[in-house]
Every structure is written in C-alpha cells, then in structure tokens.
Scaffold this motif. Structure first.
Motif, short mmCIF file in Angstrom:
data_model
loop_
_atom_site.label_atom_id
_atom_site.label_comp_id
_atom_site.label_asym_id
_atom_site.label_seq_id
_atom_site.Cartn_x
_atom_site.Cartn_y
_atom_site.Cartn_z
N THR A 31 -0.82 0.88 -1.96
CA THR A 31 -1.49 0.23 -3.09
C THR A 31 -0.63 0.25 -4.34
O THR A 31 -0.52 -0.76 -5.07
CB THR A 31 -2.84 0.91 -3.38
OG1 THR A 31 -3.67 0.83 -2.20
CG2 THR A 31 -3.57 0.24 -4.54
N ARG A 32 0.05 1.36 -4.59
CA ARG A 32 0.89 1.47 -5.79
C ARG A 32 2.16 0.61 -5.67
O ARG A 32 2.60 0.00 -6.64
CB ARG A 32 1.25 2.93 -6.03
CG ARG A 32 0.07 3.73 -6.57
CD ARG A 32 0.31 5.24 -6.55
NE ARG A 32 -0.74 5.94 -7.25
CZ ARG A 32 -1.95 6.18 -6.74
NH1 ARG A 32 -2.24 5.79 -5.52
NH2 ARG A 32 -2.87 6.82 -7.45
N GLN A 34 2.31 -2.11 -3.87
CA GLN A 34 1.80 -3.48 -3.97
C GLN A 34 1.59 -3.87 -5.43
O GLN A 34 1.93 -4.99 -5.84
CB GLN A 34 0.49 -3.61 -3.19
CG GLN A 34 -0.05 -5.03 -3.10
CD GLN A 34 -1.26 -5.12 -2.19
OE1 GLN A 34 -1.90 -4.11 -1.89
NE2 GLN A 34 -1.57 -6.31 -1.74
N ASP A 35 1.02 -2.98 -6.22
CA ASP A 35 0.84 -3.26 -7.65
C ASP A 35 2.17 -3.42 -8.37
O ASP A 35 2.30 -4.28 -9.26
CB ASP A 35 0.03 -2.12 -8.30
CG ASP A 35 -1.42 -2.08 -7.82
OD1 ASP A 35 -1.88 -3.11 -7.28
OD2 ASP A 35 -2.07 -1.03 -7.97
N ASP A 41 -1.50 -8.71 0.80
CA ASP A 41 -1.80 -7.71 1.84
C ASP A 41 -1.03 -7.97 3.12
O ASP A 41 -0.55 -7.04 3.77
CB ASP A 41 -3.31 -7.71 2.13
CG ASP A 41 -4.12 -6.98 1.07
OD1 ASP A 41 -3.80 -5.81 0.80
OD2 ASP A 41 -5.05 -7.57 0.52
N LYS A 238 -6.40 2.58 2.34
CA LYS A 238 -6.96 1.49 1.54
C LYS A 238 -8.46 1.33 1.81
O LYS A 238 -9.25 1.11 0.88
CB LYS A 238 -6.22 0.19 1.87
CG LYS A 238 -6.65 -1.03 1.05
CD LYS A 238 -5.84 -2.25 1.46
CE LYS A 238 -6.24 -3.48 0.67
NZ LYS A 238 -5.83 -3.41 -0.75
N GLU A 241 -10.26 4.06 0.05
CA GLU A 241 -10.24 3.83 -1.39
C GLU A 241 -11.29 2.79 -1.79
O GLU A 241 -11.95 2.91 -2.82
CB GLU A 241 -8.86 3.36 -1.83
CG GLU A 241 -7.81 4.46 -1.85
CD GLU A 241 -6.42 3.94 -2.14
OE1 GLU A 241 -6.26 2.71 -2.31
OE2 GLU A 241 -5.48 4.77 -2.19
N GLU A 242 -11.46 1.77 -0.96
CA GLU A 242 -12.41 0.70 -1.27
C GLU A 242 -13.86 1.08 -0.97
O GLU A 242 -14.78 0.68 -1.69
CB GLU A 242 -12.06 -0.56 -0.49
CG GLU A 242 -10.75 -1.21 -0.92
CD GLU A 242 -10.42 -2.46 -0.11
OE1 GLU A 242 -11.17 -2.75 0.86
OE2 GLU A 242 -9.44 -3.13 -0.44
N GLN A 246 -12.01 5.19 -5.12
CA GLN A 246 -10.71 4.65 -5.51
C GLN A 246 -9.72 5.76 -5.83
O GLN A 246 -8.53 5.67 -5.51
CB GLN A 246 -10.88 3.74 -6.74
CG GLN A 246 -9.58 3.14 -7.26
CD GLN A 246 -8.96 2.13 -6.31
OE1 GLN A 246 -9.68 1.38 -5.65
NE2 GLN A 246 -7.65 2.12 -6.22
#
Length: 406
Positions: A31-32, A34-35, A41, A238, A241-242, A246
């Motif tokens: 996630t980090r 990707q940000d 995805d 992920k 987290e969802e 989070q």
C-alpha cells in the motif's frame, strides 16, 4: 535428535525465517509503495508475480547446485546476493526499476528452499519434526515481517525495510560461510557411492516408475497451492486493512501467520506417525471453508477465519515436503525440491496477478473467492495421491502374499 542435528536445524531455521521476512516485505509494504508510485492494483499484483516467478525459477538451478556443492555453499550465495539486491530495491525510483530489482531479489533469495529443505530432509533423523520446526521458522519470519517492515516504514520510509533486510542477509551470509553443516554423516554432500546404491525397498518402485505419477501429482499440488499462497500472501494485508483496520491490518496478518507456525508443528508431528497420503487431503479439505469465510467476513471474525485458513494451509507443508523426499531417489532430492519450489513459487506466482486482476475488477473479497476454487483443486489432487498410495499398498500386500504362498 543429536547435537549436530539440532545445530543444523538452528542454522537452517534462521535462514528460512529471513527468507520469508524478505519474501513478505513487499506485500506488507504494498500500500505504501503504491501510494509512492501511484500505480494500479493490477500493476502491484504483477510486480508480486515478477518477484514470485523469479523466486521460484531460481529453485531449479539451486536444486542442481545443492546436489553438487552442498546446502551450506548455496545458502551463502543466496544471502550474499539478496543483500545486494535488497539495497537496490530500496533505491528504486519508480515501478519499472522496482520490477527489475524485485526480480533480482527473487532470483537470489529463491536459491534458499532446495538447499534448506534438502539439508533438513537428509540431515535429520526425525524428518517430520525437523520439517515442522523448519516451517515454524518460516512462519515466524513472515510474522516478523510486518513488524519490521511497517515499523521502519512508519519511522523512516518503506525503503528502510529493504535496507534492514540487506544488512541481515549480509550478516547471515558471513556466519554461514564460516559454519559446517553436515547432512550425510560428516559430509556436506552425498557421496557417489550413496547415490549409486538406492535403498533396497525403493528398487522395485524405481525400476517400474511406480512413484513417477504420485511425484507429478505432488508437483501439481505445489503449483495450485502456490497460486493460493501467492494470492493470499500478497492481498491478505490489504484485505485486513480494508475490512478490519487501516492502521492495524499488518498486526492482524502477524496474528494469522503465528497460527501458521502452530500449524507447521502439528503437521510435522502428525507426519512422524501417520501415512502422509492420508493426512494431506484431510488438512487441505479443512482449509477450503476457512478461505471461503475469509472472503465473506469482516472485523474480528475475519481475523479468526484468516488465521484458521493459514493454520490449515501451513499444516500441510511438512506433509507435502515429506512426500517429495519419499518419491525422489537418493542423489536427486535437491533437484526434486528445486522442481517443486519452481512449481509452487514460480508457476504458482501467477496467483499474484490473478488475485490482482480480481481486486482491480471487483474487490479483495472477490480475490479470496477466486482463490478458494484453486484450494479446492488442491483437495482433489490430495485425494488422488491417497488413492494411488492405497493401491500401491494393496499391490505390495498381494505380491507379498503370493510370494510367501507354498
């Protein structure tokens, strides 16, 4: 176990733990990353597949090297190489460079499994228990990965996690370069005489290729199980987290992976006293409903369901790795583990892009529904192994009865 065997397991366990810390770090930091790079995805899933493919592909040459050079030397090469590649992953400026550096990291750390498993399977008298402890170390490494990677990501940056892995890999390479890990008496490699003289009870099966079909079915189970593994290990963080938290999704992944370590111990203990072909389908069948519930639930119930799936999935690892050793002739165990882990981690890495495509099209729940279908296929292959084993046993009993008749 004697002191030499315990020492061997300690070194191999440390190596296995670090291998899976390395392997899981990308998924934990997905996630980090990707940000940071602003990628979709499906691209992040494809990067996981690139890593997984190279992680599995290097297992085949690693198997040949293990049979020729011995496990310890291959492990030194694995961790020396991964220390360099982990630094390059941490320095990647974009997704394209990250793909190349993750591929290099997969190639180097992928040398581990044939070498490590070959050492335990051939160097420990209580093989099931040894493989169980080996698996526990891998799960503990996976459980530590979120704490190490996320802790450093929060304190510094996601790149710091890979720099830490590089340092640990370099340290372990140095330690292993000075160690002695005998797996065949006092030798680190199997002698030519031992290779030339297979055990008497395996001679008939070798001549008639009776074990070829079950070996191929076991490789098939590694492929399908590897698809499940790569998909779950990439998107469980992920998903949690969802659907749970989070901020603390990574912590719950750690909880699930600790249950995997407990499963490894149970599988190793069961495989010491029971026929492996009878255990495999039962454990695999128990994993399917747990994976389906992982797709359906949220909150605390999701943590329980995902932990149950991880428990059952990893309980079967000592069983299937033991089957590889049972179906492989002496002198080829390293190569056979190389093929099996190419099947599981290489071809099985398609699970990353399959799950990524399902997430990109729908959501993480859809990914776990899709992976449940592949887990059901593992159950089918496990039952086929059991049926073949029962037929071999009946044939042996019949031949014995005929041979002893007056």
């Amino acid at each position: 176990m004697n002191q030499t065997e315990r020492r061997l397991i300690a070194f191999i366990a440390a190596a296995h733990a670090l291998t899976h810390i390395t392997e899981l770090s990308y998924a934990v930091l997905l996630t980090r990353i990707q940000d940071d790079f602003g990628t979709r995805d499906v691209i992040m899933g494809a990067l996981a597949t690139v890593f997984g493919w190279t992680f599995g592909s290097s297992a085949i040459p690693a198997g040949f090297l293990t049979d020729r050079l011995g496990s310890r030397r291959v492990l030194v090469y694995a961790f020396a190489g991964s220390s360099v590649m982990a630094v390059l992953v941490g320095l990647s400026p974009n997704a394209w460079v990250l793909a190349a550096t993750l591929a290099g990291l997969g190639l180097t750390i992928g040398l581990y499994h044939p070498a490590g498993l070959s050492a335990v399977a051939q160097g420990v008298s209580q093989r099931g228990i040894g493989l169980g402890f080996h698996g526990v170390a891998g799960n503990l490494g996976q459980a530590l990965a979120p704490a190490i990677a996320l802790g450093l990501a929060i304190a510094v940056d996601w790149r710091a996690g890979f720099f830490c892995i590089a340092g640990l890999s370099a340290l372990l390479a140095i330690i292993l370069s000075r160690a002695h890990l005998p797996v065949h008496g006092d030798s680190e490699v199997l002698s030519a005489e031992a290779v030339a003289e297979p055990p008497a009870q395996e001679e008939a099966a070798t001549i008639t290729n009776r074990l070829l079909t079950p070996l191929l079915l076991t490789y098939g189970a590694f492929v399908v199980g590897g698809i499940v593994y790569r998909g779950v290990i990439t998107y469980l963080p992920k998903h949690l987290e969802e659907m749970v938290s989070q901020d603390f999704g990574g912590v719950f992944v750690t909880v699930a992976l600790v249950m995997g370590a407990v499963g490894q111990l149970l599988g190793g203990w069961l495989s010491q006293g029971m026929r492996l072909e009878r255990i495999a389908p039962v454990i695999a069948a128990a994993a399917v409903p747990a994976l389906i519930l992982t797709a359906m639930l949220s909150g605390a119930l999701l943590v329980i369901a995902s932990s149950a799936f991880v428990f059952f999935y990893f309980a079967n690892q000592p069983v299937f790795t033991g089957l590889i050793a049972d179906y492989t002739p002496p002198g080829a165990v390293g190569r056979s583990y190389g093929v099996s882990f190419f099947a599981g981690f290489g071809i099985g890495s398609l699970g990353g892009v399959i799950a990524g495509a399902l997430v990109d099209t729908w959501d993480t729940e859809a990914a776990f529904w899709g992976l449940s279908v592949f887990m059901a296929l593992v159950v089918g292959l496990s039952f086929a192994l059991w049926a073949l084993a029962e037929r071999r046993r009946r044939d042996v009993n019949l031949a014995t009865a005929v041979g002893s008749a007056p």
